[in-house]
Motif scaffolding. Structure first.
Motif, mmCIF file in Angstrom:
data_model
loop_
_atom_site.group_PDB
_atom_site.id
_atom_site.type_symbol
_atom_site.label_atom_id
_atom_site.label_comp_id
_atom_site.label_asym_id
_atom_site.label_seq_id
_atom_site.Cartn_x
_atom_site.Cartn_y
_atom_site.Cartn_z
ATOM 1 N N TRP A 120 0.867 -1.182 0.000
ATOM 2 C CA TRP A 120 0.000 0.000 0.000
ATOM 3 C C TRP A 120 0.900 1.226 0.000
ATOM 4 N N ALA A 121 0.713 2.120 -0.945
ATOM 5 C CA ALA A 121 1.508 3.354 -1.012
ATOM 6 C C ALA A 121 0.565 4.514 -1.250
ATOM 7 N N SER A 122 0.288 5.277 -0.195
ATOM 8 C CA SER A 122 -0.669 6.372 -0.294
ATOM 9 C C SER A 122 0.062 7.707 -0.234
ATOM 10 N N ALA A 123 0.045 8.418 -1.351
ATOM 11 C CA ALA A 123 0.670 9.739 -1.467
ATOM 12 C C ALA A 123 2.120 9.727 -1.039
ATOM 13 N N SER A 124 2.809 8.620 -1.291
ATOM 14 C CA SER A 124 4.219 8.513 -0.930
ATOM 15 C C SER A 124 5.129 8.358 -2.137
ATOM 16 N N LEU A 125 4.650 7.743 -3.202
ATOM 17 C CA LEU A 125 5.538 7.453 -4.329
ATOM 18 C C LEU A 125 6.059 8.715 -4.998
ATOM 19 N N HIS A 126 5.271 9.791 -4.969
ATOM 20 C CA HIS A 126 5.743 10.999 -5.656
ATOM 21 C C HIS A 126 6.941 11.623 -4.955
#
Length: 277
Positions: A120-126
């Motif tokens: 789960w990656a929420s608003a982190s990859l950017h």
């Protein structure tokens, strides 16, 4: 970090404000988070191992642990204060025995975390310096058939319904978008394309258009105030004195306003590591 709103990892008082904003986001946008967690939880097997990639204050990790009582969750973030905040909340919610925190720089080689059933990656990859590197690490951490959920921001929250206020928000968000681009952030990246390039099969792409009207949740005023305060800090020296003064005035009186709205968009990609790999 999770739902970090593109402001970066910070310490001290700034960390406290960021942590509060992330928690407020989960509170005010409760229905969005509920719908998202319900959808993603339906895709997990029994007794899943879940990795929260850039967990922040744990919006995803905590919600998944509560929704899936047989799940084990590994929450990973570079910020020790964020992870301490997450652990404290996990104890309060009675799920601390099923959440393990790992402090790690996700731009480097990852520690052994899997094999996981769900990432789960929420608003982190950017925030990642090299998204291709990060996606390859996620791919390796998932078991074949494992699911990767990517949530990214199409826009940051807007609150003011009047024409002048909406125009001010638009100007400020445009300047902050330029600032994030200069810093190398990847907001607006084609995550579907990048996921496919990394070997994932993209099974769904879903846009959530959030538009809350009065009566708003009780925490909405504080959510707006903290958002404006953080916006103002990020704009120092980048917009004219008149707009800065207007932001200060809005922050000072926003808790007393009864005309606020909450407008935001989030896009979710659901990708799977092929079962044959």
């Amino acid at each position: 970090m999770s739902e970090a709103q593109g402001f970066g990892t910070v310490d001290g008082m700034a960390h406290s404000h960021l942590a509060e904003m992330l928690d407020l986001d989960a509170d005010v946008l409760h229905q969005y988070h509920h719908d998202l967690i319900t959808w993603i939880s339906s895709l997990t097997p029994d007794r899943p191992l879940i990795i929260d990639v850039g967990a922040g204050t744990g919006t995803g990790a905590l919600a998944l642990a509560r929704r899936l009582p047989d799940a084990q969750v590994v929450a990973v973030d570079v910020s020790e204060p964020m992870l301490e905040h997450l652990q404290h909340k996990a104890h309060e919610l009675g799920v601390a025995d099923r959440i393990r925190t790992v402090q790690a720089d996700l731009d480097q080689t990852w520690p052994a975390l899997g094999p996981a059933d769900l990432a789960w990656a929420s608003a982190s990859l950017h925030h990642m310096a090299d998204p291709d590197h990060t996606l390859a690490q996620v791919f390796a951490a998932l078991r074949p058939g494992g699911v990767f959920t990517v949530i990214e921001l199409d826009s940051f929250p807007c609150f003011l319904p009047d024409e002048a206020g909406a125009a001010l928000e638009e100007r400020c968000h445009a300047v902050l978008a330029e600032k994030r681009a200069e810093a190398g952030m990847h907001i607006g990246a084609d995550w579907g394309l990048l996921l496919a390039k990394a070997g994932f099969t993209v099974e769904a792409e879903r846009r959530f258009d959030i538009a809350l009207q009065a009566p708003l949740p009780a925490a909405a005023g504080r959510y707006a105030q903290v958002s404006f305060q953080r916006m103002r800090d990020g704009l120092e020296g980048r917009i004219d004195a008149g707009d800065l003064a207007a932001l200060d005035a809005i922050s000072a009186e926003i808790l007393d306003r009864d005309d606020l709205t909450v407008r935001a968009t989030r896009t979710v990609w659901l990708a799977r590591r092929p079962r044959t790999q």
